[in-house]
Design a protein around this motif. Structure first.
Motif, PDB file in Angstrom:
ATOM      1  N   LYS A  77       0.797  -1.333   0.087  1.00 50.34           N
ATOM      2  CA  LYS A  77       0.079   0.279  -0.068  1.00 50.34           C
ATOM      3  C   LYS A  77       0.811   1.313   0.133  1.00 50.34           C
ATOM      4  N   ILE A 130      -9.929   5.806   5.669  1.00 43.44           N
ATOM      5  CA  ILE A 130      -9.702   4.487   5.836  1.00 43.44           C
ATOM      6  C   ILE A 130      -7.982   4.458   6.321  1.00 43.44           C
ATOM      7  N   LYS A 132      -5.078   1.732   6.610  1.00 45.85           N
ATOM      8  CA  LYS A 132      -4.658   0.352   6.286  1.00 45.85           C
ATOM      9  C   LYS A 132      -3.400  -0.006   6.681  1.00 45.85           C
ATOM     10  N   ASP A 134       0.297  -1.182   5.703  1.00 49.54           N
ATOM     11  CA  ASP A 134       1.135  -1.339   4.947  1.00 49.54           C
ATOM     12  C   ASP A 134       1.183  -2.782   4.675  1.00 49.54           C
ATOM     13  N   GLY A 136      -0.207  -5.489   5.632  1.00 47.02           N
ATOM     14  CA  GLY A 136      -1.529  -6.526   6.239  1.00 47.02           C
ATOM     15  C   GLY A 136      -2.094  -7.106   4.995  1.00 47.02           C
ATOM     16  N   GLY A 139      -7.533  -8.157   4.859  1.00 50.40           N
ATOM     17  CA  GLY A 139      -8.251  -6.958   5.641  1.00 50.40           C
ATOM     18  C   GLY A 139      -7.870  -6.942   7.254  1.00 50.40           C
ATOM     19  N   ILE A 142      -7.561  -3.080   9.126  1.00 50.69           N
ATOM     20  CA  ILE A 142      -8.132  -2.055   8.334  1.00 50.69           C
ATOM     21  C   ILE A 142      -9.287  -1.506   9.087  1.00 50.69           C
TER      22      ILE A 142
END
Length: 151
Positions: A77, A130, A132, A134, A136, A139, A142
């Motif tokens: 991400k 959102i 998140k 990096d 992960g 899901g 999150i």
């Protein structure tokens, strides 16, 4: 069929439930695995090791693979956000399709300023953010927030 390219240490091999009866497993890194891959006629290669650059070029045009060199630039991400931002700087019209993104903790100051300018009473943002992690997957980690204290 499927072919699993796994590390030589069988204790570190992940179990795969998506294999067919025609699947086989290859051990080793460069030598034997590359020879087997170059003679392979399977459709899908499931690579369970860090992909080697030379290994990638042995794949036949009809074969699919689950990893490829450089994929971390779009799969992670933080790297995706950095690359999209770099492209947006060069091509602002073409790369205006994604929301404002911050990579924390590096961009925490800029994110804090944006969050504060967007906040109403009580320090809550008017918009939902959102968050998140990096590294992960599936899901995990999150969450959605409007409260800076949750970040």
């Amino acid at each position: 069929g499927w072919k699993l390219i796994a590390p030589t240490d069988s204790s570190s091999t992940k179990k795969s439930t998506a294999t067919s009866s025609s699947s086989s497993s290859s051990s080793g890194r460069a030598g034997k695995s590359q020879q087997q891959l170059s003679r392979s006629n399977c459709n899908v290669l499931w690579v369970d090791i860090a992909i080697l650059h030379d290994f990638f070029f042995l794949i036949q045009p009809w074969q699919c693979i689950n990893h490829f060199p450089g994929m971390c630039n779009i799969a992670r991400k933080t790297r995706l956000a950095q690359n999209l931002e770099a492209m947006k700087n060069k091509f602002p019209t073409e790369y205006n399709f994604y929301p404002q993104t911050y990579s924390l903790p590096k961009d925490f100051t800029a994110f804090g300023r944006h969050f504060a300018s967007d906040s109403g009473r009580g320090g809550k943002s008017k918009h939902t953010w959102i968050i998140k992690p990096d590294g992960g997957a599936k899901g995990k980690g999150i969450f959605l927030t409007r409260d800076m204290a949750e970040i």
